[in-house]
Design an enzyme around this catalytic site. Structure first.
Site, PDB file in Angstrom:
ATOM      1  N   GLY A   1      -6.873   6.220  -3.587  1.00 31.26           N
ATOM      2  CA  GLY A   1      -7.424   5.050  -4.269  1.00 31.26           C
ATOM      3  C   GLY A   1      -8.918   4.954  -4.096  1.00 31.26           C
TER       4      GLY A   1
ATOM      5  CB  SER B   1     -11.590   5.620  -8.767  1.00 32.58           C
ATOM      6  OG  SER B   1     -10.653   4.568  -8.902  1.00 32.58           O
ATOM      7  NE  ARG B   2      -9.568   0.064  -9.439  1.00 34.54           N
ATOM      8  CZ  ARG B   2      -8.961  -1.060  -9.116  1.00 34.54           C
ATOM      9  NH1 ARG B   2      -9.686  -2.104  -8.740  1.00 34.54           N
ATOM     10  NH2 ARG B   2      -7.641  -1.170  -9.168  1.00 34.54           N
TER      11      ARG B   2
ATOM     12  CB  VAL C   1      -0.573   8.198  -3.225  1.00 30.52           C
ATOM     13  CG1 VAL C   1      -1.739   9.153  -3.409  1.00 30.52           C
ATOM     14  CG2 VAL C   1      -1.010   6.759  -3.386  1.00 30.52           C
TER      15      VAL C   1
ATOM     16  CG  ASN D   1      -8.506   2.404   0.006  1.00 29.40           C
ATOM     17  OD1 ASN D   1      -8.836   1.339   0.513  1.00 29.40           O
ATOM     18  ND2 ASN D   1      -8.663   2.647  -1.294  1.00 29.40           N
TER      19      ASN D   1
ATOM     20  CE1 TYR E   1      -2.403  -6.448  -0.078  1.00 32.80           C
ATOM     21  CE2 TYR E   1      -2.962  -8.305   1.327  1.00 32.80           C
ATOM     22  CZ  TYR E   1      -3.284  -7.083   0.775  1.00 32.80           C
ATOM     23  OH  TYR E   1      -4.482  -6.490   1.085  1.00 32.80           O
TER      24      TYR E   1
ATOM     25  CB  ALA F   1       6.229  -8.063   4.153  1.00 35.43           C
TER      26      ALA F   1
END
Length: 251
Positions: A17, A19-20, A69, A94, A159, A161
């Site tokens: 993750g 790219s930003r 992923v 990430n 989120y 959890a």
């Protein structure tokens, strides 16, 4: 070859993750520290290419690799592609998603999607790189959690959890592979100015800033700096830990 300015010289790092947001800052910070960086992305090809160009301009090697992923097959493709830069020695898990919703309004599909993105994906990526790290007797794994993974967040049960799960994953794996020269740590950011805060109103953003003792929201670089510290060759005695760059925000 250790250098105070490029301590990761020649090492190969995978950042999912990347790219930003936080992932972008981590990838660039690792490149600045001398690592060859595999910039993983799912949809943002142009943004990933920009990150690669930035790292190349810093004097390090970099490639962009598209992969979901949370898919075992695509993770294998990602890790295989990374070996063109060298055997992976650093993994930063990430990639992830967030959602703000009452538990009663959270569907089973949304719950499963959250766990798949935030917990299953790090499991798959870690399992794929471990054989390389075990063979060399060296490795650095950093999992990006959240302050809400420590304390829990209202309206963010799913989120919280998933991010709490990654902390338990970190601590358990650190004990399991500690004798192999591989460290496993977690970074649990507080309120960081990324797309994940876009759902907040201006009033809510100001309130969050006021609750943060340093008087500002975090920047992705604040998280990246913690990651670079944890993946340094000189942090071999730090493992199974959770660092929370949160500006003093109470967890």
């Amino acid at each position: 070859m250790f250098s105070t300015t490029r301590p990761l010289y020649g090492q190969t790092a995978i950042v999912t993750g990347a790219s930003r947001g936080i992932g972008r800052s981590i990838a660039i910070a690792l490149g600045r520290a001398g690592a060859h960086v595999v910039v993983n992305y799912l949809k943002s090809q142009a943004a990933a290419a920009e990150v690669v160009e930035t790292i190349l301009n810093l004097g390090s090697k970099a490639i962009a690799v598209q992969a979901d992923v949370s898919s075992p097959e695509e993770v294998e493709t990602l890790v295989t592609a990374s070996t063109s830069l060298g055997a992976p020695q650093i993994l930063v898990n990430n990639a992830g998603i967030s959602q703000s919703r009452l538990l009663l309004d959270t569907s089973l599909e949304e719950w499963d999607r959250m766990l798949k993105s935030n917990l299953t994906a790090p499991f798959l990526c870690t399992k794929a790189v471990l054989p390389y790290m075990l063979r060399s007797g060296y490795g650095r794994i950093v999992n990006i959690s959240s302050i809400w993974g420590i304390s829990g967040g209202s309206f963010e049960v799913a989120y919280s959890a998933s991010k709490g799960g990654i902390i338990a994953f970190t601590k358990a794996l650190a004990k399991e592979i500690g004798p192999s020269g591989i460290t496993v740590n977690a970074v649990a950011p507080g309120a960081i100015e990324t797309d994940m805060l876009q759902g907040l109103s201006q009033e809510e953003m100001l309130l969050l800033q006021a609750r943060t003792p340093v008087g500002r929201l975090g920047h992705p670089d604040d998280v990246a700096n913690a990651v670079v510290f944890l993946v340094s060759p000189r942090t071999s005695y730090i493992t199974g830990q959770v660092i929370s760059p949160n500006g003093g925000l109470e967890s």
